[in-house]
Design an enzyme around this catalytic site. Structure first.
Site, mmCIF file in Angstrom:
data_model
loop_
_atom_site.group_PDB
_atom_site.id
_atom_site.type_symbol
_atom_site.label_atom_id
_atom_site.label_comp_id
_atom_site.label_asym_id
_atom_site.label_seq_id
_atom_site.Cartn_x
_atom_site.Cartn_y
_atom_site.Cartn_z
ATOM 1 N N SER A 127 -5.508 6.051 10.785
ATOM 2 C CA SER A 127 -4.900 7.386 10.732
ATOM 3 C C SER A 127 -5.782 8.425 11.409
ATOM 4 O O SER A 127 -7.018 8.305 11.404
ATOM 5 C CB SER A 127 -4.715 7.775 9.260
ATOM 6 N N TYR A 152 -7.687 9.183 0.881
ATOM 7 C CA TYR A 152 -6.800 8.474 1.820
ATOM 8 C C TYR A 152 -7.552 8.188 3.123
ATOM 9 O O TYR A 152 -7.580 7.057 3.612
ATOM 10 C CB TYR A 152 -5.549 9.318 2.090
HETATM 11 N N1 LIG Z 1 3.706 8.452 9.055
HETATM 12 C C1 LIG Z 1 2.566 8.990 9.518
HETATM 13 O O1 LIG Z 1 2.536 10.130 10.027
HETATM 14 C C2 LIG Z 1 1.281 8.214 9.462
HETATM 15 C C3 LIG Z 1 0.114 8.808 9.994
HETATM 16 C C4 LIG Z 1 -1.066 8.094 9.959
HETATM 17 C C5 LIG Z 1 -1.100 6.818 9.435
HETATM 18 N N2 LIG Z 1 0.025 6.260 8.917
HETATM 19 C C6 LIG Z 1 -0.056 4.902 8.371
HETATM 20 O O2 LIG Z 1 0.982 4.126 8.921
HETATM 21 C C7 LIG Z 1 1.446 3.160 7.981
HETATM 22 C C8 LIG Z 1 2.942 3.294 7.767
HETATM 23 O O3 LIG Z 1 3.208 4.618 7.296
HETATM 24 P P1 LIG Z 1 4.668 5.117 6.952
HETATM 25 O O4 LIG Z 1 4.729 6.546 7.327
HETATM 26 O O5 LIG Z 1 5.679 4.166 7.483
HETATM 27 O O6 LIG Z 1 4.616 5.046 5.351
HETATM 28 P P2 LIG Z 1 5.678 4.495 4.309
HETATM 29 O O7 LIG Z 1 5.168 4.855 2.960
HETATM 30 O O8 LIG Z 1 7.043 4.938 4.681
HETATM 31 O O9 LIG Z 1 5.595 2.922 4.509
HETATM 32 C C9 LIG Z 1 4.663 2.084 3.854
HETATM 33 C C10 LIG Z 1 5.436 0.961 3.185
HETATM 34 O O10 LIG Z 1 4.462 0.094 2.594
HETATM 35 C C11 LIG Z 1 4.941 -0.304 1.331
HETATM 36 N N3 LIG Z 1 3.769 -0.623 0.504
HETATM 37 C C12 LIG Z 1 2.843 0.241 0.007
HETATM 38 N N4 LIG Z 1 1.935 -0.432 -0.720
HETATM 39 C C13 LIG Z 1 2.288 -1.736 -0.661
HETATM 40 C C14 LIG Z 1 1.753 -2.931 -1.217
HETATM 41 N N5 LIG Z 1 0.673 -2.908 -2.004
HETATM 42 N N6 LIG Z 1 2.354 -4.103 -0.941
HETATM 43 C C15 LIG Z 1 3.469 -4.143 -0.152
HETATM 44 N N7 LIG Z 1 4.037 -3.057 0.378
HETATM 45 C C16 LIG Z 1 3.446 -1.867 0.125
HETATM 46 C C17 LIG Z 1 5.726 0.874 0.794
HETATM 47 O O11 LIG Z 1 6.706 0.480 -0.155
HETATM 48 C C18 LIG Z 1 6.351 1.450 2.066
HETATM 49 O O12 LIG Z 1 7.670 0.959 2.247
HETATM 50 C C19 LIG Z 1 0.605 3.395 6.725
HETATM 51 O O13 LIG Z 1 -0.487 2.510 6.762
HETATM 52 C C20 LIG Z 1 0.134 4.826 6.869
HETATM 53 O O14 LIG Z 1 -1.058 5.054 6.156
HETATM 54 C C21 LIG Z 1 1.219 6.933 8.930
#
Ligand SMILES: NC(=O)c1ccc[n+]([C@@H]2O[C@H](COP(=O)([O-])OP(=O)(O)OC[C@H]3O[C@@H](n4cnc5c(N)ncnc54)[C@H](O)[C@@H]3O)[C@@H](O)[C@H]2O)c1
Length: 337
Positions: A127, A152
């Protein structure tokens, strides 16, 4: 090819799976469907993926390391794209242990599964939050990231370090991607664009932190998906000449990249675009800076461009329009059910 995508019911995971399936790849998706935000939205995403015959969903928690290892070693995955995590900066002040479970133990389980199965390439989500206290913009990947300002961010930095140790110890090729404020259709309800849209349409006030004096390098979901797919085919080679590595590379099979737009937008300007698309003014509730937040994010995208030849293409105006169109049609459908 055959992909394992973790977090497949999540925002980015769903969008990535859909693109891979459209391109006729075989995809196994895992997700624990947790209640961090609306599970109905996660289920709706999954319902779409399950219409593809070459998609298989497994309801699984990544912290269940025995099952993760069995899954990785029994199936012959060409790529593992690891996106499952406890996301969100502010929630990490409320429920820190959720971050330790999914982002540390869960990440370790994926690393173990990949090394035991000798996966050819693990791509995982880091991130922009890892840049923490730095004020050097744009964020070049080689500036120090030793001062996170939220748990985080600390877990995401840890993911990078853990991946490096596995690349070194077990020659596991890993690529970490520092995503910058991803937005677009099927986006996350805890993120600004979703919250603002919902509140403006309901004539409710929106909370604007640091009196709106924040900027974010918003990156459209399709640009992220394109970037992830391109990078997953660029397997980091070993580079023995690189004995004094920069932080984003190494002598080992290890790389880190920013994936961001490279064009930060002031929050107030972002809201103005949304107001004009909704044809409504927001009721603005100006608040002080939140603990854990940073003032600005801005990706240096040169490294990513030099290896993939790709730069994000979607403007804020186009991207927010696509989000608003999706939001209105999705919630009209849901309210009629
Ligand atoms: N969306 C953003 O702007 C952003 C920015 C930086 C980093 N990220 C990273 O990108 C990745 C995806 O983010 P996103 O926005 O799609 O988030 P999101 O929360 O929509 O998706 C994450 C998914 O992982 C699942 N999950 C969480 N813990 C789990 C576990 N222990 N076992 C199995 N499944 C689990 C959740 O149910 C969810 O559906 C994450 O790692 C997040 O930290 C996202």
């Amino acid at each position: 090819m055959k992909y394992l995508v973790t977090g497949s019911a999540g925002f980015i995971g769903f969008s990535l799976c859909q693109r891979l399936l459209e391109n006729w790849h075989e995809v196994v998706g895992i997700d624990n469907m947790n209640s961090y935000y609306d599970q109905g939205l996660k289920q709706s995403r999954l319902d779409i993926l399950e219409q593809y015959s070459h998609f298989r969903f497994i309801h699984l928690d990544i912290t269940d390391y025995e099952k993760i290892i069995v899954l990785c070693t029994q199936e012959d995955f060409d790529r593992v794209i690891h996106l499952a995590a406890q996301a969100g900066v502010r929630y990490s002040l409320k429920n820190p242990f959720a971050y330790a479970d999914s982002n540390l133990n869960g990440h370790l389980a994926i690393l173990e599964g990949c090394r035991k199965a000798k996966i050819k390439h693990l791509v995982y989500a880091s991130s922009s939050a890892v840049y923490g206290m730095t004020d050097q913009t744009p964020f070049n990947q080689n500036i120090p990231t030793d001062h996170p300002v939220s748990l985080y961010a600390a877990t995401k930095k840890s993911n990078e370090l853990m991946a490096h140790s596995y690349s070194y110890l077990y020659q596991l090729p890993t690529t970490g991607l520092r995503f910058f404020s991803v937005y677009g259709p099927w986006g996350r309800p805890d993120m600004a664009l979703f919250k603002f849209t919902k509140a403006i349409l309901a004539n409710e006030p929106i909370d604007i932190y640091n009196n709106g004096n924040l900027s974010r390098d918003f990156t459209f979901i399709d640009d992220i998906v394109e970037g992830v797919i391109r990078i997953s085919d660029i397997i980091p080679p070993m580079n023995l000449k690189n004995r004094l590595p920069a932080s984003t590379s190494s002598s080992e099979y290890y790389r880190l990249y920013n994936i961001g737009n490279g064009q930060p937008v002031q929050l107030i300007d972002f809201i103005a675009v949304l107001e004009s698309l909704l044809g409504k003014q927001a009721i603005k509730n100006f608040l002080p800076m939140q603990p854990g937040d940073v003032y600005t994010t801005c990706a240096d995208t040169e490294d990513f461009f030099s290896v993939t030849g790709y730069r994000p293409q979607v403007s804020i105006e186009k991207g927010v329009k696509a989000f608003v169109e999706w939001y209105q049609s999705y919630y009209e459908l849901v309210s009629n059910l």
